[in-house]
Write an enzyme that holds these catalytic residues in place. Structure first.
Site, mmCIF file in Angstrom:
data_model
loop_
_atom_site.group_PDB
_atom_site.id
_atom_site.type_symbol
_atom_site.label_atom_id
_atom_site.label_comp_id
_atom_site.label_asym_id
_atom_site.label_seq_id
_atom_site.Cartn_x
_atom_site.Cartn_y
_atom_site.Cartn_z
ATOM 1 N N GLU A 444 18.621 -46.185 -4.601
ATOM 2 C CA GLU A 444 19.681 -45.926 -5.581
ATOM 3 C C GLU A 444 20.998 -46.476 -5.032
ATOM 4 O O GLU A 444 21.382 -47.588 -5.339
ATOM 5 C CB GLU A 444 19.768 -44.434 -5.875
ATOM 6 C CG GLU A 444 20.603 -44.097 -7.098
ATOM 7 C CD GLU A 444 20.377 -42.681 -7.563
ATOM 8 O OE1 GLU A 444 21.138 -42.242 -8.438
ATOM 9 O OE2 GLU A 444 19.467 -41.999 -7.062
ATOM 10 N N GLU A 722 22.493 -33.300 -1.340
ATOM 11 C CA GLU A 722 22.610 -33.488 -2.780
ATOM 12 C C GLU A 722 22.323 -32.195 -3.533
ATOM 13 O O GLU A 722 23.019 -31.849 -4.484
ATOM 14 C CB GLU A 722 21.636 -34.577 -3.241
ATOM 15 C CG GLU A 722 21.652 -34.826 -4.736
ATOM 16 C CD GLU A 722 20.723 -35.956 -5.132
ATOM 17 O OE1 GLU A 722 20.893 -36.485 -6.241
ATOM 18 O OE2 GLU A 722 19.833 -36.307 -4.340
#
Length: 921
Positions: A444, A722
């Site tokens: 990502e 995260e």
């Protein structure tokens, strides 16, 4: 009296600056408490002098004629207080880069037949004869892909992964290098290695695809040599250059690099000019990407399966540098990277499809140093195969990131809170790699708008991010759609079919970065220029969202909402407690207000009135749609109350009081564990503070159960995760398909720590005015914050001891501070050092931190802890003890923390103690 050297724009080094009229800043140091700048005088090249009557010293306009391209100039400043003038500052040097397309002689060139996708990385080269009498030399360079240059075998510059990642079709940065020390009389060899980078490498959501911007690597560069007689020679990229294959077989951002060191004959090739728009070329506004640190290995050990693992003790971003000896041709070394271990083995599942591997085919050598140059990884652990008896001294982690100047520090008496803050710093370093990415390890690594929108205040305290985010905001404007919608990630990858949703991207909190981030930069750096440039983008976003409302409320459409609310299941991060339409409407009110204030600041009265009216109507619609008359929210969740309280969305005082009480109740009922996602987390502690419940904000901050800010610290985290539970308490990785162990967004609470715990906050743009208002609470005994403002260093340090509270404050010249000593009337002070000693606001009735800790850490003392804490009125602490007992005993007593928190004293508390005693027995 001291005057710092002049600074140009937001650059620490002004070589190759992209504007002919750079703004200027300087700092003043003096022991004279009455000194105040009333005028300044700027000198250009020791000849031209301009006086300006002004007290401004940050980003003042260039007062001279604009500088032509390739022009080097020196600037000095002196300042006056009334009739008293200082000496001139040391001279600062600025040099303009290539300012117009016509300044470029070089053209984009690409190998004819080698260097295609899947082939070895090419090296482009040119031999250049130079005559004697060289005065200076510069290289200007950029590429489609990434590049690394050498001149006569010496490395050109210290940058890596240049030219970085921008909206390539609209903006492509070039770099300027001083290579005077590398050129020589006679033959000179310039070589440039090209890699895929973001331009042609695999990039995007869900693993992405290759060649998003183009399928050919290309170089545009020119060597410019100036001789002592004043003549200039320019050698640009053209068809006289040649190409050959390098030993780099594979290079990808996600997958890593594979290098063949055997030096076998490589294919050679000619080059050809490829069409490219030179008007896209732009000079950097911030610092480059480079090596920022080298971290030694802490230990080398064997995994349960027998693999050789290396622990660097810190989750970093960069690559592994490995020293090997007595190598044999054809042998292979592999280095795999991961952030965590699971069951003692490398935890690679969070990488998804990213291979994150460095591979080397060795040559015969007594010693070799192995490291890549065209990729980067996020890792704390590495698995090394192909090296016998690896020693810790032979392996180190090379840390890579944008070379941001550190500007902010925090410390306190709680070691875990200091570790958490350090984790925030490391996550900023790791993810501010040319753009503000979400994560640095999996497939990502994109410039998610929502992440930086919530984190920008924290980042701008910790580091000088003005030039860095200035560049990113230029890409926001470039990639913004014609209808005003803002892509989720910037730069936008030109493959919209990748996106889950085909509608215009109008996700609240994410697209609102277009309005909020420029405003943060104005507030922290007093950069009006950013607002002037970004206002059309800010307006475009607000107009787009306003067009989607019904009766003033944003309803429907794709939303992330309060992303990663901890109540959401691992496979459905959208499933937050707070209605996404409520989140979207609140953000429209906030962004419209920012646009109104921006327009007012820029003297655009009609626009200011229009957007202020929009903000007011949206607030009214919000209250009508989502708030009861008493102040309860339609979404009875902490994020909803935090947004409403912080953004003035509750029109009645009684509603605000009710909302504040309900927010406190929700936190108590949850045992002060986190119950907010990306949107609510930066707001929750401020909402508590502004409603007079700083004590509850502290309890939330210092909670250690999962989910909480300190839970990852207890699990050994060295960066921000995260998810609140990226790693579960049993040491296994969260089962969701999306989890990262280096993701700064949830660290946004650090800004509250700076402003409220330590007490150092800006009160006017650029810290021209400062608020010092520490709010001490148990168990902290001291805290401090230090920040290098545009005017100089500001700091606050407080300490509690022997019933006294001492406060020390440093205020830089050119600013003033309003100081709020606890229990005292506020006082306004000018620059200098100031101290106060007042009665400790935390002493007297409360148990000492040590007593509380001992009670909470001893099972047999839990009933006594509940009784004592309730007796002192610390019902929230008592609820935490009771909740810990419930979890420890694995008993269905979930009502116990609620009972203690709500009833508080007397018979109910006694019953709680009795219940605990019975359960423990």
């Amino acid at each position: 009296m001291t005057i710092s050297p002049v600074r140009f724009e937001h650059l620490d080094s002004a070589l190759g600056i992209g504007t002919p009229s750079p703004r200027l800043s300087w700092q003043i140091g003096t022991d004279d408490p009455m000194w105040q700048q009333t005028a300044y005088e700027l000198e250009l090249d020791g000849t031209t002098t301009v006086r300006v009557d002004s007290d401004e010293q940050v980003l003042v306009p260039w007062p001279f004629e604009p500088l032509p391209a390739r022009t080097r100039a020196s600037v000095r400043v002196r300042v006056a207080s009334g009739d008293q003038w200082t000496d001139f500052s040391p001279a600062s040097t600025v040099e303009t880069g290539l300012l117009e397309p016509g300044d470029w002689t070089g053209r984009f060139i690409s190998p004819r037949t080698i260097g295609a996708i899947g082939e070895r990385a090419p090296i482009l080269s040119r031999s250049v004869p130079l005559r004697s009498g060289i005065a200076s030399a510069r290289i200007y360079a950029t590429a489609h892909g990434v590049y690394a240059a050498t001149l006569n075998g010496g490395q050109v510059g210290e940058q890596v992964l240049a030219p970085g990642w921008t909206s390539y079709h609209n903006r492509l940065r070039y770099q300027t290098y001083d290579v005077t020390d590398l050129v020589q009389e006679g033959e000179n060899t310039l070589e440039v290695l090209l890699g895929n980078g973001w331009y042609r490498g695999r990039i995007g959501l869900s693993g992405g695809r290759r060649a998003n911007y183009g399928d050919r690597l290309a170089l545009c560069a020119q060597l410019e040599v100036t001789y002592l007689d004043g003549t200039r020679e320019v050698i640009g990229t053209d068809e006289e250059w040649t190409a050959r294959e390098s030993g780099i077989v594979v290079n990808e951002i996600y997958d890593g690099q594979r290098t063949d060191l055997r030096g076998a004959d490589s294919r050679k090739d000619g080059v050809e000019i490829v069409e490219a728009d030179l008007s896209r070329l732009t000079a950097p506004t911030g610092p480059p990407v480079g090596i920022t640190e080298v971290v030694a290995a802490e230990r080398v050990f064997r995994s349960p399966s027998g693999q050789t693992l290396v622990d660097f003790g810190q989750n970093v971003v960069g690559w592994v540098r490995l020293r090997v000896r007595n190598t044999k041709s054809g042998d292979e070394v592999l280095v795999h990277h991961a952030e965590v271990l699971e069951n003692g083995e490398l935890g690679v599942r969070p990488l998804r499809t990213a291979e994150a591997t460095a591979g080397y085919v060795l040559a015969d050598a007594d010693e070799a140093v192995l490291e890549p140059s065209l990729t980067y990884h996020g890792f704390r652990y590495a698995q090394v195969t192909g090296v016998a008896d690896l020693q810790a001294a032979d392996v180190e982690a090379v840390v890579v990131g944008t070379q941001l100047r550190r500007t902010g520090w925090f410390s306190c008496s709680e070691p875990d809170l200091e570790r958490f803050h350090e984790n925030v710093v490391w996550s900023t370093r790791g993810n501010f790699l040319d753009i503000p990415t979400d994560c640095p390890q999996r497939d990502e690594r994109l410039g998610w708008t929502g992440d930086i929108q919530v984190f920008a205040p924290t980042a701008s305290f910790l580091f000088d991010t003005a030039g860095f985010l200035d560049s990113w905001l230029a890409d926001v404007a470039a990639d913004q759609h014609a209808d005003g919608s803002v892509p989720w990630v910037i730069p936008e990858i030109p493959h919209p079919q990748e996106l889950v949703n085909k509608e215009s991207p109008t996700a609240a909190a994410w697209g609102d970065a277009a309005a909020i981030v420029p405003w943060v930069l104005y507030q922290r750096y007093h950069d009006v220029g950013i607002l002037e440039r970004q206002l059309p983008s800010m307006r475009g976003w607000v107009d787009k969202v306003a067009s989607l409302t019904t009766d003033g409320v944003r309803a429907g459409g794709w939303q992330f909402g309060d992303w990663l609310d901890p109540t959401a299941p691992p496979d459905n991060p959208f499933a937050a407690q707070t209605d996404p339409d409520l989140v979207a409407t609140a953000h429209l009110a906030r962004s419209a207000e920012i646009v109104a204030e921006t327009a007012q600041l820029l003297g655009r009265e009609e626009e200011a009135e229009r957007y202020a009216s929009l903000a007011a109507r949206t607030r009214e619609a919000f209250a009508r749609e989502y708030v009861t008359g008493s102040g309860r929210m339609l979404s009875d969740a902490p994020t909803a109350y935090a947004l409403a309280l912080e953004w003035a969305l509750l029109p009645e005082a009684s509603q605000r009081e009710c909302a504040a009480r309900r927010l406190a109740d929700l936190l108590r009922m949850n045992g002060f564990r986190i119950s907010t996602g990306f949107v609510g987390t930066p707001m929750i502690t401020d909402a508590l503070t502004s409603s007079g419940r700083t004590d509850l904000a502290y309890k939330l901050l210092l909670e250690r159960g999962c989910p909480s800010w300190l839970y990852p610290v207890g699990m050994g985290a060295t960066t921000i995760w995260e998810r609140w539970d990226s790693m579960l308490p049993d040491g296994s990785i969260n089962p969701g398909q999306m989890t990262s162990f280096n993701h700064y967004a949830l660290g946004a609470v650090a800004d509250w720590m700076h402003r409220v715990v330590a007490g150092l906050a800006p009160a006017a743009p650029g810290y021209r005015e400062i608020t010092v208002r520490p709010r001490p609470r148990l168990p902290l005994t001291h805290a401090s914050a230090r920040h290098l403002t545009p005017y100089g260093e500001a700091s606050v340090a407080w300490q509690r001891a022997d019933g006294q509270f001492s406060l020390d404050v440093v205020v830089p010249v050119g600013t003033r501070a309003t100081v709020h000593p606890p229990g005292q009337e506020p006082v306004t002070v000018r620059h200098g050092r100031h101290s106060w000693t007042v009665p400790d606001p935390c002493s007297g009735s409360e148990p000492t931190p040590r007593t509380v800790r001992e009670l909470m850490d001893t099972v047999e003392l839990w009933p006594k802890a509940v009784s004592m804490l309730v007796g002192h009125g610390l019902v929230e602490d008592a609820a935490q003890v009771a909740d810990r007992a419930a979890r420890y005993l694995d008993h269905p007593v979930q009502s116990l923390p609620r009972l203690v928190a709500h009833r508080g004293t007397g018979e109910r508390a006694e019953r709680a103690c009795q219940e605990l005693q019975q359960l423990l027995a």
